[in-house]
Design a protein around this motif. Structure first.
Motif, PDB file in Angstrom:
ATOM      1  N   VAL A 553      59.617  32.826   9.972  1.00  0.00           N
ATOM      2  CA  VAL A 553      60.488  33.805   9.306  1.00  0.00           C
ATOM      3  C   VAL A 553      60.069  34.020   7.855  1.00  0.00           C
ATOM      4  CG1 VAL A 553      62.441  33.363  10.825  1.00  0.00           C
ATOM      5  CG2 VAL A 553      62.189  32.014   8.735  1.00  0.00           C
ATOM      6  N   SER A 554      58.834  33.667   7.543  1.00  0.00           N
ATOM      7  CA  SER A 554      58.380  33.821   6.152  1.00  0.00           C
ATOM      8  C   SER A 554      58.379  35.278   5.714  1.00  0.00           C
ATOM      9  CB  SER A 554      56.971  33.223   5.989  1.00  0.00           C
ATOM     10  OG  SER A 554      56.058  33.876   6.861  1.00  0.00           O
ATOM     11  N   SER A 555      58.226  36.218   6.681  1.00  0.00           N
ATOM     12  CA  SER A 555      58.275  37.652   6.366  1.00  0.00           C
ATOM     13  C   SER A 555      59.572  38.290   6.839  1.00  0.00           C
ATOM     14  CB  SER A 555      57.077  38.362   7.015  1.00  0.00           C
ATOM     15  OG  SER A 555      55.857  37.842   6.549  1.00  0.00           O
ATOM     16  N   GLY A 556      60.553  37.445   7.102  1.00  0.00           N
ATOM     17  CA  GLY A 556      61.829  37.952   7.602  1.00  0.00           C
ATOM     18  C   GLY A 556      61.931  37.804   9.108  1.00  0.00           C
ATOM     19  N   GLY A 557      63.127  38.056   9.613  1.00  0.00           N
ATOM     20  CA  GLY A 557      63.352  37.972  11.043  1.00  0.00           C
ATOM     21  C   GLY A 557      64.246  36.795  11.401  1.00  0.00           C
ATOM     22  N   ALA A 558      64.670  36.767  12.668  1.00  0.00           N
ATOM     23  CA  ALA A 558      65.567  35.724  13.165  1.00  0.00           C
ATOM     24  C   ALA A 558      64.855  34.918  14.237  1.00  0.00           C
ATOM     25  CB  ALA A 558      66.847  36.341  13.722  1.00  0.00           C
ATOM     26  N   VAL A 559      64.944  33.590  14.135  1.00  0.00           N
ATOM     27  CA  VAL A 559      64.341  32.700  15.105  1.00  0.00           C
ATOM     28  C   VAL A 559      65.411  31.736  15.611  1.00  0.00           C
ATOM     29  CG1 VAL A 559      63.581  31.088  13.317  1.00  0.00           C
ATOM     30  CG2 VAL A 559      62.489  31.036  15.570  1.00  0.00           C
ATOM     31  N   ALA A 560      65.367  31.423  16.901  1.00  0.00           N
ATOM     32  CA  ALA A 560      66.245  30.413  17.479  1.00  0.00           C
ATOM     33  C   ALA A 560      65.401  29.249  17.949  1.00  0.00           C
ATOM     34  CB  ALA A 560      67.040  30.984  18.644  1.00  0.00           C
ATOM     35  N   ARG A 561      65.867  28.043  17.653  1.00  0.00           N
ATOM     36  CA  ARG A 561      65.196  26.816  18.122  1.00  0.00           C
ATOM     37  C   ARG A 561      66.163  26.079  19.042  1.00  0.00           C
ATOM     38  NH1 ARG A 561      63.043  23.084  20.311  1.00  0.00           N
ATOM     39  NH2 ARG A 561      61.355  21.788  19.469  1.00  0.00           N
ATOM     40  N   HIS A 658      68.757  43.226  22.055  1.00  0.00           N
ATOM     41  CA  HIS A 658      69.358  44.497  21.675  1.00  0.00           C
ATOM     42  C   HIS A 658      68.326  45.400  20.999  1.00  0.00           C
ATOM     43  CE1 HIS A 658      73.083  42.688  22.793  1.00  0.00           C
ATOM     44  NE2 HIS A 658      73.099  41.837  21.789  1.00  0.00           N
ATOM     45  N   GLN A 659      68.614  46.675  21.012  1.00  0.00           N
ATOM     46  CA  GLN A 659      67.731  47.646  20.369  1.00  0.00           C
ATOM     47  C   GLN A 659      67.929  47.577  18.858  1.00  0.00           C
ATOM     48  OE1 GLN A 659      65.452  49.571  21.871  1.00  0.00           O
ATOM     49  NE2 GLN A 659      65.987  48.670  23.857  1.00  0.00           N
ATOM     50  N   ARG A 660      66.889  47.163  18.153  1.00  0.00           N
ATOM     51  CA  ARG A 660      66.944  47.119  16.694  1.00  0.00           C
ATOM     52  C   ARG A 660      65.522  47.044  16.150  1.00  0.00           C
ATOM     53  NH1 ARG A 660      70.631  43.790  14.985  1.00  0.00           N
ATOM     54  NH2 ARG A 660      71.409  42.762  16.866  1.00  0.00           N
ATOM     55  N   ALA A 661      65.379  47.307  14.875  1.00  0.00           N
ATOM     56  CA  ALA A 661      64.075  47.218  14.224  1.00  0.00           C
ATOM     57  C   ALA A 661      63.647  45.754  14.134  1.00  0.00           C
ATOM     58  CB  ALA A 661      64.139  47.837  12.826  1.00  0.00           C
ATOM     59  N   ARG A 662      62.343  45.509  14.296  1.00  0.00           N
ATOM     60  CA  ARG A 662      61.798  44.156  14.249  1.00  0.00           C
ATOM     61  C   ARG A 662      60.825  44.010  13.082  1.00  0.00           C
ATOM     62  NH1 ARG A 662      65.294  41.615  17.656  1.00  0.00           N
ATOM     63  NH2 ARG A 662      65.713  43.007  19.413  1.00  0.00           N
ATOM     64  N   PRO A 663      60.749  42.818  12.488  1.00  0.00           N
ATOM     65  CA  PRO A 663      59.719  42.595  11.473  1.00  0.00           C
ATOM     66  C   PRO A 663      58.330  42.763  12.102  1.00  0.00           C
ATOM     67  CG  PRO A 663      61.354  40.826  11.462  1.00  0.00           C
ATOM     68  CD  PRO A 663      61.609  41.649  12.689  1.00  0.00           C
ATOM     69  N   GLU A 664      57.391  43.164  11.317  1.00  0.00           N
ATOM     70  CA  GLU A 664      56.049  43.445  11.815  1.00  0.00           C
ATOM     71  C   GLU A 664      55.456  42.289  12.618  1.00  0.00           C
ATOM     72  OE1 GLU A 664      52.954  45.656  12.863  1.00  0.00           O
ATOM     73  OE2 GLU A 664      54.640  46.412  11.648  1.00  0.00           O
ATOM     74  N   PRO A 665      55.554  41.025  12.162  1.00  0.00           N
ATOM     75  CA  PRO A 665      54.945  39.938  12.942  1.00  0.00           C
ATOM     76  C   PRO A 665      55.632  39.687  14.286  1.00  0.00           C
ATOM     77  CG  PRO A 665      55.364  39.259  10.658  1.00  0.00           C
ATOM     78  CD  PRO A 665      56.097  40.540  10.873  1.00  0.00           C
ATOM     79  N   HIS A 666      56.823  40.272  14.473  1.00  0.00           N
ATOM     80  CA  HIS A 666      57.588  39.964  15.681  1.00  0.00           C
ATOM     81  C   HIS A 666      57.892  41.204  16.518  1.00  0.00           C
ATOM     82  CE1 HIS A 666      57.878  36.045  13.966  1.00  0.00           C
ATOM     83  NE2 HIS A 666      58.719  36.394  13.008  1.00  0.00           N
ATOM     84  N   ARG A 667      57.029  42.181  16.421  1.00  0.00           N
ATOM     85  CA  ARG A 667      57.228  43.373  17.262  1.00  0.00           C
ATOM     86  C   ARG A 667      57.045  43.028  18.741  1.00  0.00           C
ATOM     87  NH1 ARG A 667      57.905  48.001  14.666  1.00  0.00           N
ATOM     88  NH2 ARG A 667      57.332  48.165  12.470  1.00  0.00           N
ATOM     89  N   GLU A 668      56.232  42.014  18.984  1.00  0.00           N
ATOM     90  CA  GLU A 668      56.078  41.511  20.353  1.00  0.00           C
ATOM     91  C   GLU A 668      56.957  40.271  20.510  1.00  0.00           C
ATOM     92  OE1 GLU A 668      52.503  40.114  23.413  1.00  0.00           O
ATOM     93  OE2 GLU A 668      52.226  39.958  21.247  1.00  0.00           O
ATOM     94  N   ALA A 669      57.725  40.226  21.590  1.00  0.00           N
ATOM     95  CA  ALA A 669      58.593  39.076  21.842  1.00  0.00           C
ATOM     96  C   ALA A 669      57.746  37.865  22.229  1.00  0.00           C
ATOM     97  CB  ALA A 669      59.590  39.397  22.944  1.00  0.00           C
ATOM     98  N   VAL A 670      58.026  36.734  21.595  1.00  0.00           N
ATOM     99  CA  VAL A 670      57.268  35.512  21.853  1.00  0.00           C
ATOM    100  C   VAL A 670      58.235  34.354  22.071  1.00  0.00           C
ATOM    101  CG1 VAL A 670      55.616  33.837  20.941  1.00  0.00           C
ATOM    102  CG2 VAL A 670      55.287  36.285  20.494  1.00  0.00           C
ATOM    103  N   LEU A 671      57.989  33.605  23.141  1.00  0.00           N
ATOM    104  CA  LEU A 671      58.713  32.362  23.394  1.00  0.00           C
ATOM    105  C   LEU A 671      57.711  31.218  23.318  1.00  0.00           C
ATOM    106  CD1 LEU A 671      61.155  30.640  24.332  1.00  0.00           C
ATOM    107  CD2 LEU A 671      60.475  31.152  26.688  1.00  0.00           C
ATOM    108  N   GLU A 672      57.834  30.387  22.278  1.00  0.00           N
ATOM    109  CA  GLU A 672      57.035  29.169  22.183  1.00  0.00           C
ATOM    110  C   GLU A 672      57.782  28.052  22.915  1.00  0.00           C
ATOM    111  OE1 GLU A 672      55.844  27.842  18.359  1.00  0.00           O
ATOM    112  OE2 GLU A 672      55.024  29.784  17.735  1.00  0.00           O
ATOM    113  N   VAL A 673      57.076  27.324  23.755  1.00  0.00           N
ATOM    114  CA  VAL A 673      57.693  26.238  24.506  1.00  0.00           C
ATOM    115  C   VAL A 673      57.010  24.929  24.117  1.00  0.00           C
ATOM    116  CG1 VAL A 673      58.239  25.327  26.782  1.00  0.00           C
ATOM    117  CG2 VAL A 673      58.247  27.801  26.401  1.00  0.00           C
ATOM    118  N   ALA A 674      57.805  24.009  23.572  1.00  0.00           N
ATOM    119  CA  ALA A 674      57.270  22.743  23.065  1.00  0.00           C
ATOM    120  C   ALA A 674      57.291  21.693  24.170  1.00  0.00           C
ATOM    121  CB  ALA A 674      58.100  22.273  21.871  1.00  0.00           C
ATOM    122  N   VAL A 675      56.121  21.110  24.453  1.00  0.00           N
ATOM    123  CA  VAL A 675      55.959  20.152  25.549  1.00  0.00           C
ATOM    124  C   VAL A 675      55.618  18.787  24.962  1.00  0.00           C
ATOM    125  CG1 VAL A 675      54.690  19.627  27.656  1.00  0.00           C
ATOM    126  CG2 VAL A 675      55.093  22.012  27.008  1.00  0.00           C
TER     127      VAL A 675
END
Length: 921
Positions: A553-561, A658-675
């Motif tokens: 989120v260094s350039s903005g945006g919302a992240v869930a952990r 939901h439909q909303r504007a996204r920060p540039e680094p997060h225009r693509e949805a990404v799910l990181e999965v920690a193993v």
């Protein structure tokens, strides 16, 4: 010399509350008339569901005649009070009766009055009602014997022996019971017909359950002294019957039970939800033929998150109501957090339909105390049978007229799935739970989210609901086909129908099952194709995980952990506070309830559908599984601990929701999965093995082509079914991890067998059995699902164990809910209603085994017990957690519990570590 004749009105049924004349009482016959008049009023003016539930459960009998006989049949529930065992319990009343010439033995025989009612009906009913069938005797015996929440546990032979022994020296008791029966029959039974003409129902057990539930409900209303003041002098039975009917009609109004809603109607989804443009799933609801909705049905809705399943379910429920003429509903969800949000949505929905009519009362799963109705506690008659102290009206009824159980009787209720499961478990008042649901539409959300233990209970309860005429709507985004078939089979068995287990399931899907047909509807998706990038990577330490969140989120945006364990979420959040001053929210189950609800609301405001957050604003949410179920929020990117594939897909549903504007680094949805990997770079599931089955984790890992270098695009909805079936099918796994998977599969099968066996133990009898629900002595009841009344024996709706603790500080000999002493609660007198409410909203659930063991130790110190002699009912399943005012901590059984304002309740070993496998999620 013959003894003087005794008026039947001399026998007491209820004694008044404290502060009234000692000799004051309400005659047993008058109370039985009160209960009969409540039944008359309910059947005439009450909710239509009550009559429909009776008609459905009693199919095969003459139900019109049954409805006419019911007030009388319900009246005889307390025949057992015309006995020496009951009449001699109250010393004042005993002395009065002895003065009138009635003999009592000096030795007290412990005999429960409801058991005497059951025994009398078992032995004597056929002598009074010619031609009555054995089945009808069984139903009446068991229902009247079960009117205080548990069926008769002793055999009729044993009860008969005790009864005869208790009445030695006074031969008139048998005559008085018979006279009472005939007197009530004279005034209450219909004319020109016989009881035998009712016939017998096809489903004896369903008929018993519904009659028991209705009797209990009528008995509680008829036990309210506010509605039925005592009348022990100067009025004969005929006069009192007229008065009681008037009082019963007023009681229905007082309790908001007089039905006055307009009949339900339905035209289109759009008209029901005028502010919502129908989505493809919701449009399908309008396409279901009306002919398919006229009988109890099972609907299973499988669709991705964000497709409007909740609104579709409500629309389908409304359509069913419009066809069947009964609009009542219970909405069951997996957790308290999801119930919080659903309560608000349902309240708005039904108030839009019906306004603030008193008969429409939504009950939130956490609403334990409602002041206006709790005042009625002091208005309830003292009817406690000393030999069944947990069955009295004044205590037990209170928990049902208010609190979490009220949702089962209210027209529209919200609660956790546990409330539905308890209808299938052998707990006190399970018949009332089932009666409260009979004929309703029951919606169960997130039906994929339960383990094998819970699934066994859910399936059993589903068969009961089907038998009792419920329509059930099940919602899921990620339901395995095998589980779909199991649910359909369970429901259809209650309709005497067979399910085709070879049926293939498209996706998305609306499947409808009824006794005569099966229908499938598939549809497009509103969100079009949802694609996200799924990346597997190694699990870092808390500092590393926190650093990664800040980077994202260094350039903005919302992240869930999303973490699998509370202590992991706390550790990551603690590291975050050292790295950023931005918006960070921690949410898990170990916050006091009021704080958890505040945080849920905060997440909704920041990340909900209506939020107007800026793309430049950094927001970090850290939490546990609460974040994967039904909370409506939206993030730009997500990191999750590894979990079973269906739960990973469920969590991913909050990505770009939901439909909303996204920060540039997060225009693509990404799910990181920690193993978590070991030194040989193989997954190590030990830390999460107490939460998720390693076998399912392994299969999920292989289904995702497990590798830390792996990155794949998941496209929904088309990938839902293949991914889930790859994990939950029985197809063998080949390749690199085949040996590891084969080893854990053996343990997995043992676990499933153990869970099924444990789940079957507390189940109530099947509704499909041909015999009585009580076979000459029933199974012992678990008196209280909280465990308090049965020496910690729980009728568990979920595997695992749990206690609820209320953090308190001891200040000047009083409890305080804060270290400053602002919110005080005296320890020398029971808490007031407001104080009880405050205690409940500060409760924290704990699943740590060592802590649970400490609180269940009968020799535990006084500071771990409530100080009051009579613990209020809503607090019996909770316990005080005494905290030090300086450290906000307490050490017990080698565990240090510390209440932290930011972290919630932190649990550490005495050495300061938090890494042990039994720690709760």
């Amino acid at each position: 010399m013959n003894p003087s004749p005794i008026s039947l009105l001399q026998f007491w049924g209820k004694t008044s509350r404290a502060g009234t004349a000692e000799s004051s009482f309400h005659p047993a016959i008058f109370h039985m008339i009160d209960v009969a008049c409540v039944a008359e009023s309910l059947l005439r003016d009450g909710p239509p569901r009550v009559r429909q539930a009776i008609v459905t459960a009693w199919q095969g009998a003459n139900t019109n005649l049954l409805l006419a006989w019911l007030p009388f049949l319900i009246a005889i529930h307390d025949l057992g009070k015309i006995s020496a065992a009951f009449q001699g319990q109250d010393e004042t009343q005993r002395a009065r009766l002895m003065k009138a010439g009635i003999h009592f033995n000096q030795k007290v025989v412990k005999l429960y009055h409801a058991d005497i009612s059951a025994c009398w009906l078992h032995d004597q009913l056929k002598h009074h009602e010619e031609g009555i069938s054995d089945e009808l005797v069984w139903i009446l015996r068991d229902a009247m014997g079960g009117h205080h929440g548990r069926f008769t546990e002793a055999g009729m032979i044993d009860i008969r022996k005790q009864l005869n022994y208790s009445e030695r020296g006074e031969d008139r008791w048998k005559e008085w019971r018979a006279q009472t029966y005939q007197l009530l029959r004279k005034f209450l039974a219909p004319e020109n017909t016989t009881l035998a003409c009712i016939g017998k129902p096809k489903a004896i057990r369903a008929a018993t359950i519904v009659l028991t539930g209705l009797t209990v409900w009528c008995d509680w209303i008829g036990s309210n002294e506010r509605d039925f003041p005592p009348k022990s002098n100067g009025m004969d039975v005929k006069e009192y019957l007229t008065l009681s009917r008037q009082q019963a009609e007023k009681a229905l109004q007082n309790h908001h039970l007089k039905f006055n809603r307009a009949p339900p109607d339905y035209s289109t989804f759009q008209k029901l939800f005028p502010e919502t443009k129908p989505r493809p799933l919701q449009e399908v609801i309008d396409q279901v033929p009306i002919e398919s909705l006229g009988q109890p049905l099972l609907a299973i809705i499988e669709a991705p998150t964000g497709e409007g399943k909740t609104e579709a379910a409500l629309a389908l429920a409304r359509r069913i109501a419009a066809v069947q003429g009964v609009d009542e509903l219970f909405f069951a969800l997996p957790t308290m957090a999801t119930g919080n949000q659903m309560f608000t949505r349902l309240e708005q929905f039904y108030r839009t339909l019906y306004g603030t009519s008193g008969s429409v009362r939504l009950t939130h799963s956490q609403s334990i105390v409602v002041e206006e109705e709790l005042r009625r506690q002091i208005e309830l008659y003292n009817d406690q049978d000393h030999f069944d102290p947990n069955g009295s009206s004044s205590g037990t009824a209170l928990e049902w007229f208010v609190g979490p159980k009220k949702a089962m009787l209210a027209p529209f209720g919200v609660g956790t799935i546990d409330q539905v499961e308890l209808g299938g478990l052998n707990v006190r008042h399970y018949p009332l739970r089932l009666f409260g649901l009979a004929g309703k539409v029951v919606i169960i959300d997130e039906v994929h989210a339960y383990d094998t233990y819970m699934n066994v209970i859910i399936d059993h309860t589903l068969t009961w609901l089907s038998t009792l005429g419920c329509s059930v709507i099940l919602l899921s985004a990620t339901l395995p086909q095998q589980r779909h078939h199991e649910l359909a089979k369970a429901f259809l068995s209650g309709r005497n129908a067979v399910h085709n287990s070879q049926l293939q399931m498209p996706y998305p899907l609306l499947a409808i099952y009824s006794q005569n047909q099966t229908e499938q509807y598939t549809f497009g998706v509103f969100r079009q194709e949802q694609s996200f990038k799924l990346q597997l990577r190694p699990l870092h330490n808390p500092a590393g995980e926190a650093q990664r969140l800040v980077e994202l989120v260094s350039s903005g945006g919302a992240v869930a952990r999303i973490c699998n364990r509370v202590d992991d979420a706390q550790a990551i959040y603690q590291e975050l506070r050292n790295l950023t001053n931005g918006t960070c929210i921690l949410l898990h189950a170990r916050f006091p309830l009021h704080e958890r609800q505040r945080r849920e609301q905060q997440i909704g405001l920041l990340l909900g559908k209506a939020s107007q957050r800026k793309t430049s604003e950094p927001i970090i949410i850290v939490g546990t599984q609460i974040l994967e179920q039904s909370l409506d929020y939206d993030v730009d990117v997500m990191i999750s601990d590894f979990a079973p594939i269906d739960l990973l897909l469920q969590r991913a549903g909050r990505l770009h929701r939901h439909q909303r504007a996204r920060p540039e680094p997060h225009r693509e949805a990404v799910l990181e999965v920690a193993v978590p990997f070991d030194n040989q770079h193989k997954p190590e599931w030990r830390r999460w093995g107490a939460i998720y089955e390693p076998y399912i984790l392994w299969r999920s890992f292989v289904a995702l082509d497990g590798s830390t270098n792996n990155e794949r695009i998941v496209s929904l909805p088309q990938d839902y079914r293949p991914l889930i079936e790859n994990v939950y099918s029985d197809e063998p796994i080949e390749g690199r991890y085949a040996d590891e998977i084969a080893k854990v599969k053996v343990d997995y099968q043992k676990t499933l067998d153990t869970q099924r066996a444990k789940a079957r133990q507390p189940l109530i009898p099947s509704p499909l059995g041909k015999g009585a629900i009580v076979e000459d002595g029933g199974r012992p009841f678990i008196d209280d699902e909280s465990g308090e009344a049965a020496n910690w024996q729980l009728a568990k709706t979920r595997l695992g164990d749990q206690v609820s603790l209320v953090p308190v500080y001891m200040i000047d000999g009083e409890f305080s809910l804060d270290e400053g002493g602002t919110y005080r609660i005296p320890t020398d007198v029971p808490p007031t209603l407001d104080q009880m409410k405050d205690l409940l909203t500060h409760a924290v659930p704990i699943s740590d085994r060592a802590i649970i063991a400490a609180y269940r130790d009968e020799r535990r110190p006084r500071e771990l017990r409530w100080p009051w002699h009579d613990i209020p009912s809503p607090l019996r399943s909770m316990h005080p957690l005494p905290l030090d005012r300086q450290t906000h901590s307490f050490t017990i059984n080698r565990r240090r519990l510390r209440l932290d304002r930011d972290l919630g309740l932190v649990i550490e070993k005495e050495d300061g570590t938090k890494n042990w496998p039994e720690e709760d999620v």
